[in-house]
Design an enzyme around this catalytic site. Structure first.
Site, mmCIF file in Angstrom:
data_model
loop_
_atom_site.group_PDB
_atom_site.id
_atom_site.type_symbol
_atom_site.label_atom_id
_atom_site.label_comp_id
_atom_site.label_asym_id
_atom_site.label_seq_id
_atom_site.Cartn_x
_atom_site.Cartn_y
_atom_site.Cartn_z
ATOM 1 C CD GLU A 244 66.039 91.879 49.248
ATOM 2 O OE1 GLU A 244 65.134 91.075 49.515
ATOM 3 O OE2 GLU A 244 66.871 92.285 50.085
ATOM 4 C CD GLU B 222 60.543 87.439 49.745
ATOM 5 O OE1 GLU B 222 61.497 87.225 50.507
ATOM 6 O OE2 GLU B 222 59.610 88.224 50.034
#
Length: 357
Positions: A117, A121
């Site tokens: 990943e 964010e």
């Protein structure tokens, strides 16, 4: 692409030649200021949040909404073995505590126990307080070894669109904000499987993270301010499309054979582009950004990691500003600025981290 198909009805032979020339010329000059965006239905699909994903009439942009019923998100229609993933993004304004807007790559749906990943964010805040954001990297399911950094921005991301990008190649990862590289991770042999190596999809989501996003969960989402609207447009996907090598509706079952796919041409293209090389001006901009806007780094969190992870580059000037918790010594989100120094800079109109390209 749609204009090119239309022109085929006029002169098939001539237009095919023009199309090929245009494609080659665009790829040669592709950089942060010249990105080839796609239409939504050319490479993206609805992920979740029925009714909360709203596509524009021209199919170039999409709104993701969060209300009291659900968030929303989209996913790339294909998985990529390395790539450049980019979008212009505008975040919700006013009260946004508890909200996370994420732009990231992952393969968690396929490699459940050992997923990779790469995250950008955005973390909402109380009205009048700025959005903050974090970048992170996981490889081979190494979620117990998070590598997050947290930052502020030098602009209000709810007022206008800004471009956020992730570059992932066999040798490096670069996170970009507009034309400023904010973080570079160079692959080290000692990282082993912690460096993302398996095909990933692109995701964009908005969701309720009241339990942790703002002040450690002290402030949650207030749905009297909903719906919360995030906007994505001019989305770009460039890389080795692994899904094309396994046609069919259930091709995810075959992604485990990704090692048999030759991505050398695509990787060479990625690594030869402007966004894969940090110029001296951009290196200065990155250093300024990290000095002034980074307020947490796992590399300086000696309580969490007594020995920094192998990819960490310890910069003495940076290290001296951080506690052993990885957070700034001054207790705020940035070091204190002397009044005289602040006064001298008051009339500056250009962002101090601009690469000035």
């Amino acid at each position: 692409m749609r204009d090119s198909i239309y022109l085929l009805w006029i002169d098939n032979r001539l237009v095919v030649i023009i199309m090929m020339v245009m494609m080659v010329s665009c790829r040669c000059v592709l950089g942060l200021e010249n990105i080839n965006p796609i239409f939504f239905d050319e490479g993206l699909s609805h992920l979740f949040g029925e009714g909360n994903l709203i596509r524009s009439p021209d199919d170039r942009s999409v709104r993701l909404l969060l209300d009291k019923y659900t968030g929303s998100g989209f996913i790339s229609s294909s998985m990529y073995q390395h790539g450049f993933f980019s979008s212009l993004i505008k975040l919700p304004g006013a009260y946004t505590a508890g909200i996370v807007v994420a732009f990231y790559t992952s393969n968690g749906d396929v490699f459940v126990k050992d997923h990779d990943e790469l995250d950008i964010e955005f973390l909402g805040n109380l009205e009048g307080k700025p959005w903050r954001f974090q970048t992170n990297m996981y490889g081979n399911g190494s979620t117990n070894r998070g590598r997050e950094e947290r930052y502020r921005l030098w602009f209000d991301p709810s007022k206008e669109f800004h471009r956020y990008s992730i570059l992932w190649t066999p040798t490096k990862i670069i996170f970009w904000v507009d034309d400023v590289p904010i973080r570079e991770i160079l692959r080290k042999e000692e990282m082993n499987g912690d460096y993302p190596q398996k095909p990933m999809s692109l995701y964009a989501t908005i969701w309720d993270a009241s339990s942790w996003a703002t002040s450690g969960g002290k402030f949650g989402v207030d749905y009297t301010f909903s719906p919360f609207v995030s906007e994505f447009k001019d989305i770009a996907l460039d890389g080795c499309n692994v899904s094309d090598s396994f046609p069919g509706e259930n091709n995810n079952n075959n992604i485990g054979n990704y090692n048999n796919i030759n991505c050398s041409v695509s990787d060479q293209f990625l690594m030869s582009n402007d966004y894969s090389t940090i110029s001296p001006k951009q290196a200065t901009a990155m250093r300024r950004f990290r000095e002034r806007y980074m307020y947490y780094s796992y590399c300086y969190d000696t309580i969490r990691y007594s020995v920094p992870p192998p990819e960490c580059v310890i910069v003495t000037a940076e290290k001296n500003r951080f506690r052993d918790t990885g957070r700034l010594k001054f207790g705020g989100s940035h070091p204190k600025v002397h009044k005289a120094r602040k006064k001298r800079r008051r009339n500056r109109s250009t962002p101090v981290v601009s690469a000035d390209l």
